[in-house]
Write an enzyme that holds these catalytic residues in place. Structure first.
Site, PDB file in Angstrom:
ATOM      1  N   ASP A   7      29.929   2.511   6.806  1.00  0.00           N
ATOM      2  CA  ASP A   7      30.710   1.916   6.071  1.00  0.00           C
ATOM      3  C   ASP A   7      31.767   2.520   5.419  1.00  0.00           C
ATOM      4  O   ASP A   7      31.591   3.739   5.171  1.00  0.00           O
ATOM      5  CB  ASP A   7      29.654   1.004   5.090  1.00  0.00           C
ATOM      6  CG  ASP A   7      30.642  -0.073   4.322  1.00  0.00           C
ATOM      7  OD1 ASP A   7      31.214   0.052   3.122  1.00  0.00           O
ATOM      8  OD2 ASP A   7      31.086  -0.952   5.025  1.00  0.00           O
ATOM      9  N   GLU A   9      34.845   2.520   2.083  1.00  0.00           N
ATOM     10  CA  GLU A   9      35.420   1.786   0.923  1.00  0.00           C
ATOM     11  C   GLU A   9      37.086   2.324   1.141  1.00  0.00           C
ATOM     12  O   GLU A   9      37.129   3.528   1.272  1.00  0.00           O
ATOM     13  CB  GLU A   9      34.879   2.185  -0.409  1.00  0.00           C
ATOM     14  CG  GLU A   9      33.426   1.576  -0.631  1.00  0.00           C
ATOM     15  CD  GLU A   9      33.647   0.219  -0.482  1.00  0.00           C
ATOM     16  OE1 GLU A   9      32.372  -0.417  -0.122  1.00  0.00           O
ATOM     17  OE2 GLU A   9      34.507  -0.748  -0.617  1.00  0.00           O
ATOM     18  N   HIS A  57      35.066  -1.832  -5.276  1.00  0.00           N
ATOM     19  CA  HIS A  57      34.335  -0.701  -5.409  1.00  0.00           C
ATOM     20  C   HIS A  57      34.468   0.145  -6.720  1.00  0.00           C
ATOM     21  O   HIS A  57      33.794   0.838  -6.978  1.00  0.00           O
ATOM     22  CB  HIS A  57      34.771   0.318  -4.204  1.00  0.00           C
ATOM     23  CG  HIS A  57      36.143   0.593  -4.126  1.00  0.00           C
ATOM     24  ND1 HIS A  57      37.055   1.179  -5.074  1.00  0.00           N
ATOM     25  CD2 HIS A  57      37.144   0.400  -3.170  1.00  0.00           C
ATOM     26  CE1 HIS A  57      38.262   1.334  -4.655  1.00  0.00           C
ATOM     27  NE2 HIS A  57      38.462   0.872  -3.327  1.00  0.00           N
ATOM     28  N   HIS A 149      30.605  -2.551  -4.869  1.00  0.00           N
ATOM     29  CA  HIS A 149      30.147  -2.178  -3.660  1.00  0.00           C
ATOM     30  C   HIS A 149      30.408  -0.552  -3.582  1.00  0.00           C
ATOM     31  O   HIS A 149      31.292   0.037  -4.258  1.00  0.00           O
ATOM     32  CB  HIS A 149      30.973  -2.902  -2.608  1.00  0.00           C
ATOM     33  CG  HIS A 149      30.486  -4.312  -2.358  1.00  0.00           C
ATOM     34  ND1 HIS A 149      30.038  -4.866  -1.162  1.00  0.00           N
ATOM     35  CD2 HIS A 149      30.278  -4.961  -3.123  1.00  0.00           C
ATOM     36  CE1 HIS A 149      30.067  -6.039  -1.370  1.00  0.00           C
ATOM     37  NE2 HIS A 149      30.014  -6.261  -2.554  1.00  0.00           N
ATOM     38  N   ASP A 154      26.352   0.136   1.099  1.00  0.00           N
ATOM     39  CA  ASP A 154      26.516  -0.844   2.043  1.00  0.00           C
ATOM     40  C   ASP A 154      26.014  -0.581   3.658  1.00  0.00           C
ATOM     41  O   ASP A 154      25.133  -1.403   4.225  1.00  0.00           O
ATOM     42  CB  ASP A 154      27.732  -1.370   2.341  1.00  0.00           C
ATOM     43  CG  ASP A 154      28.507  -2.059   1.244  1.00  0.00           C
ATOM     44  OD1 ASP A 154      29.714  -2.408   1.210  1.00  0.00           O
ATOM     45  OD2 ASP A 154      27.757  -2.585   0.313  1.00  0.00           O
TER      46      ASP A 154
END
Length: 562
Positions: A7, A9, A57, A149, A154
């Site tokens: 994942d 960000e 985030h 997040h 994640d």
């Protein structure tokens, strides 16, 4: 079967427009089970984080400023992935972000095999929504919703979702992958670099439908240089076809061993390109590809977005092909030739001719034209940012005399003498490309008093805040934005000098003592924009509290329950 759940960000949602990764997280699965091996890193994206992404985030520009850049961690990331298949929820987004980061960093773009877990979940789980959090809540992976997040968080949740489905339906993931196709290895609009064609195939290629009509490429004599020029032209046309921007166009050519030297004109737009190998070199105009023709043929060029790429391409080209010669046929380059044996007599002769020509020359171009008539060639290095000649070298048979040797440097003559601005009309270069006069960009307006130089709407926002129409609270601080304006580049000393006439500096220093150094500079800029100093302090303090609360919530959510 080894898999990597991954994942990212990011600074925003559009890698093609410059958004980059700010955090990458990945976990290892073997046969659908987490192994405990993880990879995580924060990144300095060299790109501002959009407020919409920051709300997801919580990672700020200040927090990311000292983090490594993508090129520094790319080898470790590839080592962790190895030859495994990657899983991601909405995988197209994460794949594009990663591959654009490889390309932006000037690294070879790897071939990564990605599967999107959304279709897999849709085939195996019934849930009101297939967003990762809702999926995790349905499967019992999460017991409550989350706040901010994180990429590793994640990736771990995705790994636990896959694990939960595998527990209920053993072999489900492998069966689904056998019957499904992975994502294409490259983002939409990208194409793999073409393989260099054989000499027979490259002899006289048909021009791309999107390229301008071809012109002369090289002397028609059957020479090695002519054959090499034909081969380069074929590669240029093949790379141009379907290339959406300068970065992909350059990637295709450099992969095929062709050096290219983009040239920026006075308006900071693409003026033209030189294509070279050690055996041949010609301008894009030789095959109908001037700067405007390149724009029409497809590759988009915008200076701020591609400035770093242009600098790397220019450096790579000049390291092999020699310096730019801007004084004859403006913005052309020549292969570096062996330095002829030099004699004192030749140097004295060249020195005398230069000294005689300098007093009557009005520009460095004028000087070069005068010297060319007596057999002396002038080579220059160009400072494209300042649009001026930065140094000059005079070359003649048996002598190479730098400008400094005859007292001729940028500090020895007026700035106009070295400027690339010239009254010359548009004319045709020997290679067929157009030579246009260069106009210097106007300098940005420097604000001289408080409240000037604001972007549209900011003055109204500040007026509403000052009269109390908008309250500075947790719900509003993240929406207060000024954008990059005339104050953004002001150093703190200049800000203080301007504020001294409106606010006692001692009072401002005492008021902003609770703020960090970076926030103090930002606070001074907001006061220069017209915001009341007390409201400025409240704005920065409230924003910091919001960020701290979100980070604390994130840390609490990441702590496993006993």
């Amino acid at each position: 079967m080894r898999l990597i759940a991954i994942d990212t960000e990011t600074t925003g949602a559009s890698p093609a427009r410059g958004d980059r990764c700010v955090e990458i997280g990945a976990v290892e699965l073997i046969d659908g089970r987490l192994t405990g091996r993880t990879f995580q890193t924060y990144l300095n994206p060299d790109h501002p984080v959009a407020w919409q992404a920051q709300r997801v985030h919580g990672l700020t520009n200040r927090f990311l400023a000292d983090k490594p850049r993508f090129a520094e961690i790319a080898p470790d990331l590839l080592d962790f992935i190895g030859d495994a298949t990657c899983l991601a929820h909405n995988a197209r987004f994460d794949r594009d972000m990663l591959l654009y980061d490889f390309r932006h960093a000037g690294l070879p773009v790897p071939t990564l095999r990605f599967f999107d877990t959304i279709p897999f979940a849709q085939a195996r789980v019934r849930t009101p929504s297939y967003r990762l959090d809702q999926l995790a809540l349905t499967l019992g992976v999460l017991k409550k919703g989350r706040g901010l997040h994180g990429a590793l968080e994640d990736a771990e949740i995705l790994g636990r979702v896959v694990e939960a489905i595998e527990t209920r339906q053993p072999g489900a993931l492998a069966a689904w992958m056998r019957g499904s196709a992975p994502l294409s290895p490259l983002p939409k609009g990208w194409q793999a670099p073409p393989a260099p064609p054989t000499r027979l195939a490259a002899a006289r290629p048909e021009p791309s439908e999107r390229a301008a009509p071809p012109g002369p490429t090289a002397p028609q004599a059957a020479s090695e240089e002519a054959r090499e020029a034909d081969r380069i032209a074929a590669l240029v046309r093949a790379a141009l076809d379907g290339a959406p921007d300068l970065a992909l166009f350059a990637e295709r050519l450099t992969s095929a061993g062709v050096l290219m030297r983009p040239v920026i004109n006075g308006e900071l737009a693409l003026h033209g390109v030189r294509f070279s190998t050690p055996r041949a070199s010609f301008t894009g105009g030789a095959i109908g590809l001037t700067g405007p023709a390149l724009e029409r043929a497809g590759p988009a060029y915008r200076h701020p977005e591609h400035a770093g790429l242009v600098a790397r391409l220019v450096a790579a080209h000049d390291a092999v092909m020699g310096p730019v010669t801007a004084l004859k046929g403006r913005f052309t380059a020549t292969p570096a030739s062996p330095i002829p044996p030099q004699t004192d007599e030749a140097r004295r002769r060249v020195h005398a001719l230069i000294t005689e020509a300098i007093p009557g020359a009005t520009t460095v171009f004028d000087l070069a034209a005068r010297l060319e008539k007596v057999g002396i060639r002038a080579e220059t290095r160009i400072d494209t940012k300042r649009m001026r000649v930065s140094s000059v070298l005079f070359i003649s048979e048996g002598a190479r005399v730098p400008g400094s040797a005859v007292g001729l440097g940028p500090k020895d003559r007026t700035p106009d003498f070295w400027s690339l601005a010239t009254p010359e009309p548009v004319r045709m270069a020997p290679d067929g490309s157009l030579i246009a006069p260069i106009e210097l960009c106007p300098k940005p307006v420097t604000p001289t008093r408080i409240g000037e130089g604001l972007n549209p709407g900011v003055a109204e926002l500040i007026a509403d805040l000052n009269r109390g129409a908008c309250e500075i609270g947790p719900e509003t601080v993240l929406r207060i934005r000024s954008g990059r304006d005339a104050w953004s580049g002001f150093p703190e000393a200049a800000l203080r000098e301007l504020l001294a006439g409106a606010h006692p500096l001692e009072e401002l220093d005492a008021l902003f003592t609770p703020l960090t150094g970076q926030d103090r500079g930002s606070a001074l800029r907001w006061v220069c924009r017209g915001l009341d100093p007390q409201l400025t302090l409240a704005f920065h303090q409230t924003r910091q509290l919001v960020y701290e609360a979100r980070n604390a919530e994130r840390a609490q959510d990441a702590t496993p329950e006993p």
